[in-house]
Design an enzyme around this catalytic site. Structure first.
Site: not given
Ligand code: ADP
Ligand code: ASP
Ligand code: MG
Length: 810
Positions: A551, A602, A605, A607, A678
């Site tokens: 989410t 992981e 940042v 994907a 990020k």
């Protein structure tokens, strides 16, 4: 010759009794068959007596059921005719005697041990005449040759007398003999006694040993001795070979498939025990013998447990160095017939813990408080109390002797799963490690151990997936399509045990159906709030669990701390927690470390790109991150690549949303918030203490566009198009590109729009790709570069999947 014992489960129904007949009739050599009461009858006899003694007239109904079970059994298994009539008459006589006894108890409302023992003996007396008739076997009365004597208020076998009587009785062996199990008589008074619950196994072993049988067969309702109780552990499987020592250890700790005293007499004579399934006679079963090959087998053979345990601790500083305290403890307990199955003493000698059955706990405390009354009064020993409702678990295997690290692995596994060990003991023989836990943690304990010692064919991870939007949905699809392969090739079973969206949740310990999870959640999901979700997940108390947050919700992120504290790993695609206040981020990481679970993010940042793991690897190997330069927003890169004379700025935002690159609310991307988050996460992982407010920003949409509702934003944003187009033309003429760059250098962080020329590594970054340049002490002149898809549900879900896999560590 051999001795075959059929348990209550094997003579529970007409069809099983007929299997017994087939099995017995197929034996060529002389055989002595021992039977238990029809399944459930011993319990019913005990229950009926208690009801009658309590003056409850409905004992008669219970009794009628006992009568019915036997009458029906005879009708169903013995062909109609004289033999059936004669057997019904004989059974009727026994049942009439029983009826009179119950009536007597009801009238005088008293139930002595002697009467109770007499009553339960009818179970085997009845079953044995039925099976004798059915198999054409000669019936022998075990009350005449199984003899007990009274010791510490318990009936125990008089081995010598019994052995000689058995040899005398079976001096000449009939082709087929039938013996009621369990029952015996006192050697002096002749009163009916028994060998204890489950004692038919023992009857069979005593006879086998006395007669030097070739084999003792225990026929039951499972395929043999299993790695754990199959009613608790669905992946338990049959152990093909066990040594006498291993079998003894396992059944002493509750593996009721064989009654513990059974093993000693046959072990003594080196007679093998074969455990077989009446319902699957062709199955291999388990053989229990002296020598088994340990070379290739696992470190532990099996796990067993007793769940009604109490722990009594005798402690006090006054005990240190005093000789004889333990002697007095055990003497007092033995005098009162209390059996102790676990002892653990600290080497400081100031406490001794003893495991006893719940039923014995009060008496044990009473006798110990009496024994140590003087010391307690002087304050040398604390008053003795029992800690009840505990469970004792034992792991067993002779291979443990040769393998270091078993205890470490055992307690490590328990700890990681949040299971607190209250006491533990390992004998010097090293074939058994036992420990005590809270009763409510028993199922989980058995599961984690079974899993971690690879007794199960597969390692299991239990996943709770929260959020079934684009990322969560793809993740579930990926799990669904990879599951079989992971199971076969990696021995990993991924069970999705919970799925939740913002309103509903569904759970299943056994694993949910992933084929139609959306429909199922709609149809069968329960209304759920943050609170119920938390309670349900923690309450399920399931082993090896991982909470997967797909989410973008701050509320869901607020659950992590509690989940980690309950030893549930967290894998988050949600960036909120890792980019929240630094102290919160640190705390979550610390809790995870302390609890031995994982907190992985992981995909926060880039994907699916391996950015955070790479930074971690660099740092762990002693490198230092000097500078980070990166394009971290798939959405913004897409927007600045898409913008053209034909596609105005506002349209590019719409397109990014349609491609599902943007956050649900695209303002999070446009305001730089997403990139700030990020960058903060990367900086923290690189070892810098950074807050979002420390990041300098150079934005490209005026602040007032972010006030008000999303609708207002969509209405207002086209007003920026003209200005962007003018600036874009200038940029085009200069052959430059817009890039939204995040930068960390010397601990200082900034994000902002930059115009990059064609010789810059960021110039050609296409589509929604991300790029990151890491300048480190080792990668100084030529920074390390990671580049690729930085957004999209498929790659993000794959990154989440990779985090999950790294927890399984396969
Ligand atoms: P019987 O009536 O044949 O004596 P029991 O009910 O006494 O049978 O024992 C068989 C049962 O023991 C099995 O049905 C199983 O549920 C239980 N059990 C507990 N632990 C184990 C184990 N490690 N292996 C096999 N069975 C076990
Ligand atoms: N019928 C007895 C019991 O249920 C003995 C046995 O089955 O072994 O305990
Ligand atoms: Mg049994």
């Amino acid at each position: 010759m051999k001795v075959m014992k059929f348990g209550g489960t094997s003579v529970g129904s007409a069809s099983s009794v007929l299997s017994v007949k087939r099995i017995v009739e197929a034996v060529d050599e002389p055989v002595i068959v021992v039977v238990s009461a029809l399944g459930g009858i011993t319990d019913k006899l005990i229950n009926t007596s208690k009801m009658a003694a309590a003056g409850d007239a409905s004992y008669e109904n219970e009794f009628r059921e006992i009568v019915y079970r036997h009458v029906e059994m005879i009708k169903e298994v013995i062909p109609e005719g004289e033999a059936q009539v004669a057997l019904q008459r004989r059974a009727g006589e026994l049942l009439n005697e029983l009826k009179d006894i119950f009536q007597g108890i009801y009238l005088i409302k008293d139930l002595s041990q002697k009467t109770s023992d007499t009553i339960v003996s009818y179970g085997e007396r009845l079953s044995s005449i039925i099976v004798a008739q059915l198999t054409g076997a000669e019936w022998y009365d075990s009350r005449r040759f199984i003899k007990t004597e009274k010791k510490h208020s318990k009936h125990v076998l008089d081995t010598d007398l019994t052995n000689s009587l058995v040899r005398e009785t079976f001096g000449t062996l009939p082709r087929r003999a039938l013996v009621p199990g369990f029952i015996s008589t006192d050697k002096t008074t002749g009163e009916v006694t028994n060998l204890g619950r489950g004692g038919s196994d023992y009857t069979a072993a005593i006879i086998a040993a006395a007669l030097d049988a070739d084999c003792l067969e225990i026929w039951t309702d499972v395929d043999g001795f299993m790695t754990a109780d199959p009613r608790v552990i669905s992946t338990a499987y049959t152990i093909s070979e066990l040594s006498y020592v291993e079998a003894t250890e396992l059944c002493n700790f509750g593996a009721k498939v064989v009654y513990p005293p059974t093993i000693y007499p046959v072990c003594h004579k080196n007679i093998p025990i074969l455990v077989k399934n009446t319902f699957n006679p062709d199955g291999v079963g388990t053989v229990i013998k002296q020598e088994v090959s340990h070379s290739q087998s696992k470190a532990i053979k099996g796990i067993s447990s007793i769940n009604d345990t109490s722990l009594i601790t005798v402690q006090g500083l006054g005990m240190v160095g005093v000789i004889g305290v333990n002697y007095r403890i055990f003497k007092a307990l033995a005098k009162n017939g209390i059996s102790v199955f676990l002892v653990s003493q600290a080497s400081s000698e100031n406490s001794t813990s003893i495991g006893v059955r719940n039923a014995d706990a009060d008496l044990a405390c009473e006798v110990l408080n009496e024994e140590f009354a003087k010391e307690i009064e002087m304050g040398e020993i604390s008053p003795i109390q029992a800690e009840k409702n505990l469970a004792t678990v034992a792991i067993v295997g002779e291979n443990m002797k040769h393998t270091p690290g078993i205890a470490g692995k055992l307690f490590g596994t328990l700890g990681r799963n949040g299971i607190n060990v209250i006491a533990c003991a390992q004998g010097a023989s090293e074939t058994n490690i036992s420990f005590v836990v809270d009763n409510r943690l028993l199922r989980k304990s058995l599961n984690v151990i079974h899993d971690s010692f690879f007794l199960s064919e597969y390692q299991v991870l239990n996943l709770f997936i929260c959020g079934i939007g684009t990322v969560g949905g793809s993740l579930i699809e990926q799990i669904h399509s990879q599951r079989r392969k992971l199971m076969h090739e990696n021995g990993l079973q991924l069970n999705v045990v919970g799925i939740a969206d913002a309103n509903k949740a569904m759970f299943s310990r056994e694993g949910l159906d992933l084929e139609r999870f959306r429909e199922e959640l709609q149809a069968k999901g329960k209304e759920s709030s943050l609170e119920t979700l938390r309670n349900e997940i923690i309450g399920m108390n399931i082993f090896n669990s991982v909470f997967v947050d797909c989410t973008a919700s701050a509320d869901v992120a607020s659950l992590y701390k509690d989940l980690l504290l309950h030893n549930i790993s967290v894998v988050a695609a949600n960036k909120i927690a890792a980019s929240s206040a630094y102290d919160n981020y640190r705390e979550l990481k610390q809790i995870a470390r302390q609890r031995g679970v994982k907190y992985l993010f992981e995909t926060n940042v880039g994907a699916g790109l391996p950015i955070i793991n790479t930074i971690n690897d660099l740092i762990h190997s002693g490198d230092k991150i000097l500078k980070i330069e990166a394009i971290l927003s798939g959405t913004l890169n897409y927007i600045f690549n898409k913008i053209s004379a034909d596609v105005p700025f506002s349209k590019t935002i719409r397109l990014a949303q349609e491609e599902r690159y943007s956050e649900p609310d695209p303002r999070i991307d446009l305001s730089g918030k997403d990139v700030i988050r990020k960058l903060v996460i990367l900086a923290r992982e690189a070892g810098y203490r950074l807050e979002q407010s420390d990041v300098e920003t150079n934005l490209f949409v005026p602040d007032d566009f972010f006030e008000g509702s999303l609708d207002d934003f969509w209405k207002k944003v086209p007003s920026l198009d003209a200005d962007f187009e003018t600036r874009r033309r200038v940029l085009e003429a200069e052959n430059k590109h817009w890039r939204f760059v995040a930068k960390l250098e010397d601990g200082k962080a900034s994000v902002g729009l930059q115009e990059v020329a064609s010789n810059h590594p960021f110039y050609g970054l296409e589509g929604s790709n991300n790029i990151i340049l890491l300048t480190t002490e080792r990668y100084k002149e030529y920074p390390m570069m990671i580049q690729g898809y930085g957004a999209g549900a498929g790659v993000t879900a794959a990154g989440v999947f990779a985090d999950i896999m790294s927890i399984a560590n396969v």
